[in-house]
Design a protein around this motif. Structure first.
Motif, PDB file in Angstrom:
ATOM      1  N   ILE A  26       0.841  -1.209   0.000  1.00 25.07           N
ATOM      2  CA  ILE A  26       0.000   0.000   0.000  1.00 25.07           C
ATOM      3  C   ILE A  26       0.869   1.249   0.000  1.00 25.07           C
ATOM      4  O   ILE A  26       0.537   2.261  -0.616  1.00 25.07           O
ATOM      5  N   ALA A  27       2.014   1.187   0.698  1.00 22.21           N
ATOM      6  CA  ALA A  27       2.869   2.375   0.779  1.00 22.21           C
ATOM      7  C   ALA A  27       3.566   2.647  -0.545  1.00 22.21           C
ATOM      8  O   ALA A  27       3.711   3.795  -0.959  1.00 22.21           O
ATOM      9  N   ALA A  28       4.013   1.575  -1.222  1.00 20.61           N
ATOM     10  CA  ALA A  28       4.860   1.787  -2.400  1.00 20.61           C
ATOM     11  C   ALA A  28       4.072   1.853  -3.694  1.00 20.61           C
ATOM     12  O   ALA A  28       4.425   2.599  -4.607  1.00 20.61           O
ATOM     13  N   PHE A  29       2.975   1.072  -3.783  1.00 26.89           N
ATOM     14  CA  PHE A  29       2.293   0.941  -5.056  1.00 26.89           C
ATOM     15  C   PHE A  29       1.870   2.274  -5.676  1.00 26.89           C
ATOM     16  O   PHE A  29       2.125   2.509  -6.865  1.00 26.89           O
ATOM     17  N   PRO A  30       1.230   3.201  -4.925  1.00 25.41           N
ATOM     18  CA  PRO A  30       0.793   4.450  -5.571  1.00 25.41           C
ATOM     19  C   PRO A  30       1.943   5.191  -6.250  1.00 25.41           C
ATOM     20  O   PRO A  30       1.766   5.752  -7.330  1.00 25.41           O
ATOM     21  N   PHE A  31       3.137   5.138  -5.638  1.00 24.85           N
ATOM     22  CA  PHE A  31       4.270   5.866  -6.220  1.00 24.85           C
ATOM     23  C   PHE A  31       4.741   5.192  -7.501  1.00 24.85           C
ATOM     24  O   PHE A  31       4.983   5.848  -8.512  1.00 24.85           O
ATOM     25  N   LEU A  32       4.868   3.854  -7.434  1.00 19.51           N
ATOM     26  CA  LEU A  32       5.320   3.131  -8.621  1.00 19.51           C
ATOM     27  C   LEU A  32       4.330   3.316  -9.759  1.00 19.51           C
ATOM     28  O   LEU A  32       4.714   3.563 -10.904  1.00 19.51           O
ATOM     29  N   TRP A  33       3.050   3.215  -9.414  1.00 16.82           N
ATOM     30  CA  TRP A  33       1.999   3.327 -10.421  1.00 16.82           C
ATOM     31  C   TRP A  33       2.048   4.693 -11.110  1.00 16.82           C
ATOM     32  O   TRP A  33       1.980   4.795 -12.335  1.00 16.82           O
ATOM     33  N   THR A  34       2.197   5.742 -10.306  1.00 20.45           N
ATOM     34  CA  THR A  34       2.193   7.087 -10.878  1.00 20.45           C
ATOM     35  C   THR A  34       3.467   7.336 -11.677  1.00 20.45           C
ATOM     36  O   THR A  34       3.432   7.957 -12.744  1.00 20.45           O
ATOM     37  N   LEU A  35       4.601   6.825 -11.173  1.00 20.84           N
ATOM     38  CA  LEU A  35       5.855   6.980 -11.912  1.00 20.84           C
ATOM     39  C   LEU A  35       5.743   6.308 -13.289  1.00 20.84           C
ATOM     40  O   LEU A  35       6.056   6.906 -14.321  1.00 20.84           O
ATOM     41  N   TRP A  36       5.262   5.065 -13.292  1.00 15.33           N
ATOM     42  CA  TRP A  36       5.089   4.324 -14.543  1.00 15.33           C
ATOM     43  C   TRP A  36       4.104   5.053 -15.453  1.00 15.33           C
ATOM     44  O   TRP A  36       4.356   5.266 -16.638  1.00 15.33           O
ATOM     45  N   GLY A  37       2.980   5.452 -14.890  1.00 15.03           N
ATOM     46  CA  GLY A  37       1.919   6.064 -15.688  1.00 15.03           C
ATOM     47  C   GLY A  37       2.279   7.431 -16.230  1.00 15.03           C
ATOM     48  O   GLY A  37       1.711   7.890 -17.220  1.00 15.03           O
ATOM     49  N   SER A  38       3.256   8.107 -15.586  1.00 13.73           N
ATOM     50  CA  SER A  38       3.583   9.452 -16.049  1.00 13.73           C
ATOM     51  C   SER A  38       4.228   9.424 -17.432  1.00 13.73           C
ATOM     52  O   SER A  38       4.329  10.448 -18.094  1.00 13.73           O
ATOM     53  N   PHE A  39       4.674   8.229 -17.869  1.00 10.51           N
ATOM     54  CA  PHE A  39       5.265   8.120 -19.208  1.00 10.51           C
ATOM     55  C   PHE A  39       4.267   7.621 -20.245  1.00 10.51           C
ATOM     56  O   PHE A  39       4.645   7.186 -21.316  1.00 10.51           O
ATOM     57  N   LYS A  40       2.976   7.637 -19.861  1.00 10.07           N
ATOM     58  CA  LYS A  40       1.934   7.189 -20.792  1.00 10.07           C
ATOM     59  C   LYS A  40       1.082   8.390 -21.185  1.00 10.07           C
ATOM     60  O   LYS A  40       1.221   9.482 -20.640  1.00 10.07           O
ATOM     61  N   VAL A  41       0.152   8.175 -22.124  1.00  4.41           N
ATOM     62  CA  VAL A  41      -0.783   9.252 -22.456  1.00  4.41           C
ATOM     63  C   VAL A  41      -1.987   9.155 -21.524  1.00  4.41           C
ATOM     64  O   VAL A  41      -2.198   8.149 -20.855  1.00  4.41           O
ATOM     65  N   GLN A  42      -2.781  10.228 -21.516  1.00  6.64           N
ATOM     66  CA  GLN A  42      -3.868  10.306 -20.556  1.00  6.64           C
ATOM     67  C   GLN A  42      -4.859   9.147 -20.699  1.00  6.64           C
ATOM     68  O   GLN A  42      -5.329   8.597 -19.716  1.00  6.64           O
ATOM     69  N   SER A  43      -5.157   8.754 -21.958  1.00  6.25           N
ATOM     70  CA  SER A  43      -6.164   7.706 -22.138  1.00  6.25           C
ATOM     71  C   SER A  43      -5.671   6.353 -21.635  1.00  6.25           C
ATOM     72  O   SER A  43      -6.461   5.435 -21.445  1.00  6.25           O
ATOM     73  N   ASP A  44      -4.369   6.239 -21.388  1.00 10.97           N
ATOM     74  CA  ASP A  44      -3.867   5.020 -20.768  1.00 10.97           C
ATOM     75  C   ASP A  44      -3.853   5.131 -19.258  1.00 10.97           C
ATOM     76  O   ASP A  44      -4.304   4.240 -18.556  1.00 10.97           O
ATOM     77  N   PHE A  45      -3.311   6.249 -18.752  1.00 10.08           N
ATOM     78  CA  PHE A  45      -3.182   6.395 -17.303  1.00 10.08           C
ATOM     79  C   PHE A  45      -4.560   6.444 -16.656  1.00 10.08           C
ATOM     80  O   PHE A  45      -4.770   5.927 -15.569  1.00 10.08           O
ATOM     81  N   PHE A  46      -5.496   7.117 -17.325  1.00 12.15           N
ATOM     82  CA  PHE A  46      -6.876   7.149 -16.823  1.00 12.15           C
ATOM     83  C   PHE A  46      -7.726   6.322 -17.779  1.00 12.15           C
ATOM     84  O   PHE A  46      -8.529   6.854 -18.528  1.00 12.15           O
ATOM     85  N   SER A  47      -7.514   5.024 -17.760  1.00  8.72           N
ATOM     86  CA  SER A  47      -8.219   4.179 -18.713  1.00  8.72           C
ATOM     87  C   SER A  47      -9.437   3.558 -18.061  1.00  8.72           C
ATOM     88  O   SER A  47      -9.325   2.770 -17.131  1.00  8.72           O
ATOM     89  N   LYS A  48     -10.609   3.950 -18.536  1.00  8.30           N
ATOM     90  CA  LYS A  48     -11.835   3.391 -17.990  1.00  8.30           C
ATOM     91  C   LYS A  48     -12.001   1.945 -18.439  1.00  8.30           C
ATOM     92  O   LYS A  48     -12.495   1.106 -17.703  1.00  8.30           O
ATOM     93  N   ALA A  49     -11.564   1.676 -19.688  1.00 11.56           N
ATOM     94  CA  ALA A  49     -11.836   0.371 -20.288  1.00 11.56           C
ATOM     95  C   ALA A  49     -11.063  -0.741 -19.576  1.00 11.56           C
ATOM     96  O   ALA A  49     -11.628  -1.761 -19.211  1.00 11.56           O
TER      97      ALA A  49
END
Lengths: 293, 343
Positions: A26-49
């Protein structure tokens, strides 16, 4: 002293290990997720599908031809001129730390060596001041600062942050100086030093570990502050944190949330490095007040 | 140390604190007694071919002049404290008279901005503080039992949520629980409800903010307790074991009492920090469902073009009183300790 009985695996040990494992995720995942996602486009990082889009970057590949894109960083640092905010943060943080430590060492030393009752009252006042929500103080600054025409300037914010920092710095350095034996500076004074000379030649050479630890926390306070910097700085003098907050207002409308994501990752990176190098000092500082007092 | 030397040493820090902490509190109090000027309105008659009609317009010049002369606004006494946006005595009395059940009364109170913020702030403080202490202790015990090479990395990871900028940390979580974010979208799929949004309901918003609070604060209590665990006397632990205490029993009867002084320290820090909860409300844009005392002050000051200094001041003073009430037990205890030490 590990005996067999202590190392026996009981249900309790399993539960406590599981708890630690869950916490670390729980402590680490949000950071890793955001770091990884920051190199994607918005429709990937905020992907509803499908959340896996953010992982593999399906749309990022479609839009940019590669699974990683620096578009968010480019947009934030160059287009939105985040580098200016980074510079401002650098200035504010540097001067806040240096000035608070100078004031704090002198004051903390005096409080640690004075047995008079007023020393206690100053410490108590500092404790109450430490608990004041910063925004209540900010509401007291606004009107006078506007009147004197010093609102929005970096030096104003620096001195305010120094003042807000003082209660904590005082407490921390006070308890640190209490641990330096009185005999050291007193023997120097017997040999003919004045109080200030004793401080200069005997205390300063041995005080650095405590000062470094305190400095780390002054750094964190200045770096992380939102209430003071967002209210007291004009748009062109904004530091990183209020800039990120104002990104949210402007970029969300234009569909540029990824700028804010990139800025957030950029603002977290220095803290990450700080913890990497100073973990021991941070831990000892966090517990200093607790274990001793 | 001589009084004179003491004064020189303490002067910089003391003057910084007096100028920028003590005086602002006085200034806030004075502000709270004043209220912004009303705009100067001029009534003039404009006469046309069909007779004269009175028109009202704002005399900008006169308004600016008034503002210049008395930047504080006009004196208002304690009226700001008792108006609807603050203590709202009238509205409270009215609600008490007109409502039948306690629930109805509560609903009315919850619609008053100050009480709404106060209720959230107190709930947040009262829920986050004990949760952080209990979970922090549990994790500290867990990490203490880990093999040595895992301890350092666990502490490193644990420090992240605590040291990260609160605004940034809450944004990171917010993006994840957002309707399009990884957790929000997954929840929608699990409950098969595409309109499910954590932002749309008051209860879920509160839960979200409290989860953030625990995530952010837990490392502090964990680290403190972990440090405390290193000082548990081996002899006592062994004695407990020889007497046949199970691990659980020695945890409850040896370790917890040993950590009790730390617990009061952690509680104090938690109360101070949780009471000023502010950034997550900005990050989560939660103001529709949850506001805190700090947030309403921020909101008054941000009122574009026309900041409500009087209103912000009154809320600030009420908040300061709250902080002092919260701290009284600690101050009394520290006073006793100091007297004991100095004699």
């Amino acid at each position: 002293m590990a005996t067999k009985a202590q190392n026996r695996i009981t249900p309790l040990t399993i539960i406590s290990f599981a708890l630690v494992a869950i916490w670390l995720i729980i402590a680490a995942f949000p950071f890793l997720w955001t770091l990884w996602g920051s190199f994607k486009v918005q429709s990937d990082f905020f992907s509803k599908a499908d959340w896996r889009n953010a992982f593999y970057g399906i749309n990022t590949i479609k839009e940019t031809g590669s699974a990683f894109t620096g578009a968010g960083y480019h947009g934030a640092w160059i287009q939105e001129e985040f580098w200016k905010n980074v510079m401002n943060t650098g200035i504010v943080v540097f001067f806040t730390v240096v000035i608070s430590l100078t004031f704090g060492t002198l004051g903390g030393y005096a409080l640690a060596r004075s047995g008079f009752r007023y020393a206690f009252w100053i410490l108590m006042a500092a404790l109450v001041f430490r608990a004041m929500p910063h925004i209540t103080l900010v509401s007291g600054y606004m009107l006078p600062f506007f009147e004197w025409n010093i609102w929005g300037l970096l030096p104003t914010t620096i001195i305010v942050l120094v003042a807000i920092n003082q209660p904590f710095t005082l407490w921390m350095l006070h308890s640190f100086f209490l641990n330096i034996p009185k005999d050291m500076d007193e023997s120097a004074m017997v040999d003919g030093c004045t109080r200030f000379q004793a401080f200069r030649h005997v205390i300063i050479p041995v005080m650095w570990p405590g000062v470094v630890t305190t400095g780390l926390f002054s750094f964190l306070l200045a770096y992380n502050d939102f209430a003071v910097t967002s209210m007291l700085l004009s748009a062109e003098n904004e530091t990183m944190v209020p800039a990120i907050a104002s990104f949210l207002g402007t970029t969300q409308v234009q569909g540029n949330v990824m700028f804010a994501v990139a800025a957030v990752v950029s603002a977290t990176a220095p803290l990450f490095i700080l913890i990497l190098f100073f973990q021991r000092q941070i831990v000892s500082g966090l517990t200093a007040g607790a274990v001793k007092g | 140390m001589k009084h004179r030397t003491f004064l020189w040493f303490i002067l910089p820090t003391l003057s910084a604190m007096i100028l920028f902490i003590a005086l602002p509190i006085v200034s806030v109090f004075i502000q709270s007694l004043h209220v912004g000027h009303e705009q100067v309105i001029v009534v003039s008659e404009s006469c046309g071919p069909f007779g004269c009609t009175p028109t009202t317009s704002i005399d900008l010049e006169a308004t600016a002049k008034l503002q210049e002369e008395q930047p504080l606004g006009k004196f208002n006494g304690l009226a700001t404290y008792t108006n609807r946006s603050h203590l709202a005595f009238q509205e409270l009395a009215e609600a008490w008279r007109t409502t039948q059940t306690f629930g109805e009364f509560w609903d009315q109170v919850f619609n008053l901005p100050f009480y709404r913020a106060l209720i959230f702030t107190l709930t947040y403080t009262a829920v986050v503080t004990p949760m952080v202490i209990v979970l922090g202790l549990a994790i500290a015990v867990g990490v203490n039992n880990l093999p040595k090479f895992l301890k350092g990395p666990s502490i490193f990871i644990s420090l992240l949520p605590f040291l990260v900028t609160p605004l940034v940390g809450s944004l990171i979580l917010y993006w994840m629980v957002d309707a399009d974010g990884v957790i929000g979208a997954t929840l929608q799929r699990i409950f098969d409800d595409p309109s499910l949004s954590l932002k749309a309901s008051t209860a879920l918003t509160w839960v979200m903010l409290i989860v953030y609070g625990v995530w952010h604060m837990l490392p502090f209590s964990f680290i403190t307790f972990y440090a405390g665990l290193q000082t548990v006397p081996e002899d006592t632990m062994e004695a407990a074991q020889i007497d046949g205490a199970s691990k659980w029993q020695s945890l409850i009867h040896v370790i917890v009492p040993h950590l009790a002084p730390l617990m009061s320290f952690v509680t104090l820090m938690m109360l101070m920090d949780n009471f000023r909860v502010f950034e997550p409300i900005v990050s989560f844009s939660a103001e529709a469902h949850a506001t805190s005392l700090s947030w309403i002050i921020f909101n008054d000051l941000r009122e574009s073009g026309n900041p409500l200094y009087g209103s912000a001041g009154a809320t600030s003073i009420l908040t300061v009183i709250g902080v002092v009430i919260l701290l009284t037990p600690v101050l009394i205890r520290t006073w006793r300790d100091f007297n004991r030490k100095s004699h």
